[in-house]
Write a protein that holds these residues in place. Structure first.
Motif, mmCIF file in Angstrom:
data_model
loop_
_atom_site.group_PDB
_atom_site.id
_atom_site.type_symbol
_atom_site.label_atom_id
_atom_site.label_comp_id
_atom_site.label_asym_id
_atom_site.label_seq_id
_atom_site.Cartn_x
_atom_site.Cartn_y
_atom_site.Cartn_z
ATOM 1 N N ASN A 1 0.967 -1.104 0.069
ATOM 2 C CA ASN A 1 0.108 -0.106 -0.058
ATOM 3 C C ASN A 1 0.796 1.291 -0.017
ATOM 4 O OD1 ASN A 1 -1.561 2.299 1.301
ATOM 5 N ND2 ASN A 1 -3.208 0.847 1.710
ATOM 6 N N HIS A 2 0.717 2.099 -0.990
ATOM 7 C CA HIS A 2 1.374 3.400 -0.918
ATOM 8 C C HIS A 2 1.570 4.257 0.183
ATOM 9 C CE1 HIS A 2 3.302 6.542 -3.456
ATOM 10 N NE2 HIS A 2 2.596 7.555 -2.762
ATOM 11 N N LEU A 3 0.407 4.227 0.938
ATOM 12 C CA LEU A 3 0.487 4.984 2.068
ATOM 13 C C LEU A 3 1.407 4.316 3.269
ATOM 14 C CD1 LEU A 3 -1.894 6.824 1.485
ATOM 15 C CD2 LEU A 3 -2.578 6.353 3.800
ATOM 16 N N GLY B 1 3.846 2.480 2.376
ATOM 17 C CA GLY B 1 5.196 2.945 1.986
ATOM 18 C C GLY B 1 5.616 4.284 2.725
ATOM 19 N N HIS B 2 4.805 5.427 2.666
ATOM 20 C CA HIS B 2 5.064 6.591 3.282
ATOM 21 C C HIS B 2 5.272 6.474 4.711
ATOM 22 C CE1 HIS B 2 5.219 9.583 0.012
ATOM 23 N NE2 HIS B 2 3.956 9.395 -0.432
ATOM 24 N N ILE B 3 4.588 5.740 5.388
ATOM 25 C CA ILE B 3 4.491 5.580 6.791
ATOM 26 C C ILE B 3 6.127 4.782 7.162
ATOM 27 C CG2 ILE B 3 3.594 4.328 9.006
ATOM 28 C CD1 ILE B 3 1.043 4.684 7.712
ATOM 29 N N THR C 1 9.154 12.884 -0.877
ATOM 30 C CA THR C 1 8.355 12.560 -2.067
ATOM 31 C C THR C 1 8.632 11.051 -2.472
ATOM 32 O OG1 THR C 1 10.364 13.395 -3.165
ATOM 33 C CG2 THR C 1 8.325 15.013 -2.807
ATOM 34 N N ASP C 2 7.580 10.828 -3.522
ATOM 35 C CA ASP C 2 7.397 9.375 -4.070
ATOM 36 C C ASP C 2 8.710 8.591 -4.255
ATOM 37 O OD1 ASP C 2 4.973 9.522 -3.386
ATOM 38 O OD2 ASP C 2 4.174 9.599 -5.156
ATOM 39 N N ASN C 3 9.132 7.721 -3.769
ATOM 40 C CA ASN C 3 10.449 6.557 -3.966
ATOM 41 C C ASN C 3 10.061 5.364 -3.778
ATOM 42 O OD1 ASN C 3 11.373 5.914 -1.062
ATOM 43 N ND2 ASN C 3 10.272 7.782 -0.855
ATOM 44 N N VAL D 1 1.417 13.546 4.775
ATOM 45 C CA VAL D 1 0.879 14.509 4.286
ATOM 46 C C VAL D 1 1.469 14.555 2.630
ATOM 47 C CG1 VAL D 1 0.228 16.535 5.863
ATOM 48 C CG2 VAL D 1 2.631 15.765 5.318
ATOM 49 N N SER D 2 0.468 14.202 1.766
ATOM 50 C CA SER D 2 0.775 14.048 0.432
ATOM 51 C C SER D 2 -0.217 14.539 -0.429
ATOM 52 C CB SER D 2 1.153 12.543 0.029
ATOM 53 O OG SER D 2 -0.247 11.998 0.194
ATOM 54 N N GLY D 3 -0.003 14.419 -1.773
ATOM 55 C CA GLY D 3 -0.949 15.139 -2.554
ATOM 56 C C GLY D 3 -2.391 14.452 -2.486
HETATM 57 ZN ZN ZN Z 1 3.068 9.470 -2.274
#
Ligand code: ZN
Ligand code: KG4
Length: 369
Positions: free
Chosen positions: A131-133, A135-137, A322-324, A156-158
């Protein structure tokens, strides 16, 4: 096309089990960045390659899904190859592949997931859908592997402005989120109104450094100071009316002040709510992740307040905000630690909500701000 050695196992053979000693390849293609990264067993980042599509989308002032998918197709092979070269590894050194399966743009996700599936099948190694979220976490632990749990996480993302309590088990509990626009969306829409270039968040961040944040005040949505809900749609409307009252010359003259005031209204609310969440949960560790956490003003405010209040703060370096794909690889690696078999049927889930999250029902209490 890379030419992995085709593994002879038939479709019905057992799901391959990961060799946890081996590195994990992460692949991210949910929006407008094609990214691949390799993570060592100990979580250290061996490579982190991001190919941005800004040049493809900037003339449209936003991401065009069809063009994003096409750009992913043309870049993904090279990005994965570069990630392996920079990590000084070959495909056969990999133990597993982690790929973003959602949320995101369907066509864009399909490129990454299909590529990762083919690679995992060819190499005979597990594939993990991330899950992308999540990933951010996970990015909070990329730069600070000893960051403690439980903690509060602000994403906090787009597309997201979400506050979570992350437990020792890894489970996340939703504490509050935005009622309308996400913080990144507010930055992007504000930048568009100001006639700034795409992507808007970075453009406002840069311009605001030359402006006076107090010169033009903008409303701050708090509902109640203790509430953990956000709202940014009123702020956007306020910018629209402020601009309407100005002629072109004044607008041009006041651009930096407008950017600074608008940015200040967003970041002050983010900081207030993040610290309200710490008070509510009685925790003293805060992770702030996602594209907007690269904002220079937000970073200063968070660092100052954390220092003042003795809060341990995880604020990943901008490349991990940012996305990576390093964050996707780490989230995948964490999943493998709990279950060393990847899923056989990883598929795209464009509107996937965070699976491990349940609503806490917290609404905050007392006085209006
Ligand atoms: Zn993102
Ligand atoms: O996490 P991310 O790269 O992609 C999503 O998952 O959405 O976040 C992108 C968002 C965009 O809205 C972008 O304008 C914002 O992050 N952003 C920033 C900054 N850098 C990126 N916002 C404010 N200041 C920045 N420096």
């Amino acid at each position: 096309m890379l030419s992995p050695m085709i593994h002879p196992h038939p479709l019905e053979s057992p799901i391959p089990v990961t060799d946890l000693q081996k590195p994990v390849l992460g692949i991210e293609s949910s929006c407008d960045e094609t990214a691949a990264a390799v993570l060592a067993r100990d979580g250290s980042v061996l490579s982190n390659v991001v190919a941005s599509q800004t040049a493809v989308h900037e003339k449209f002032g936003g991401v065009v899904p069809e063009l994003a998918a096409r750009a992913h197709i043309s870049q993904i092979n090279e990005v994965v190859r570069d990630a392996l070269i920079q990590a000084r590894l070959s495909m056969n050194d990999l133990g597993a592949i982690a790929v973003t399966q959602g949320p995101g743009l369907a066509g864009a996700l399909l490129v990454g997931v299909t590529y990762a599936k083919a690679l995992s099948y060819g190499l005979g190694i597990p594939l993990i859908g991330v899950n992308h979220l999540e990933g951010h976490i996970a990015s909070a632990w990329l730069a600070d592997p000893t960051f403690p749990l439980p903690c509060v996480v602000l994403v906090v993302s787009g597309g997201h402005t979400h506050l979570y309590r992350k437990e020792r088990t890894g489970q996340c509990l939703l504490l509050g989120c935005t009622r309308d626009d996400a913080a990144g969306e507010a930055f992007d829409k504000g930048a568009q109104m100001l006639g700034l270039e795409f992507p808007g968040g970075q453009a406002i961040d840069r311009l605001a450094r030359q402006g006076d944040a107090k010169a033009i005040p903008f409303p701050r949505f708090h509902q109640r100071k203790t509430s953990l809900e956000f709202s940014f749609s009123g702020l956007k409307t306020s910018l629209l009316y402020t601009l309407r009252k100005m002629n072109d010359h004044t607008q041009r003259e006041k651009m930096a002040d407008l950017a600074a005031g608008y940015q200040e209204a967003i970041v002050q609310v983010l900081v207030t709510k993040a610290f309200a969440a710490l008070a509510h949960t009685e925790l003293s560790a805060l992770a702030v992740v996602g594209g907007v956490s690269a904002n220079s003003r937000l970073r200063v405010l968070l660092a100052e307040r954390a220092e003042r209040e003795g809060v341990r703060l995880a604020l990943p370096p901008s490349i991990y905000c940012t996305d990576n794909a390093a964050m996707i690889a780490l989230a995948g690696q964490q999943m493998l630690m709990n279950d060393s078999q990847g899923g056989r049927h990883v598929d795209i889930q464009p509107s996937l909500q965070q699976s491990v999250v349940r609503q806490s029902g917290y609404q905050g209490e007392s006085a209006h701000s």
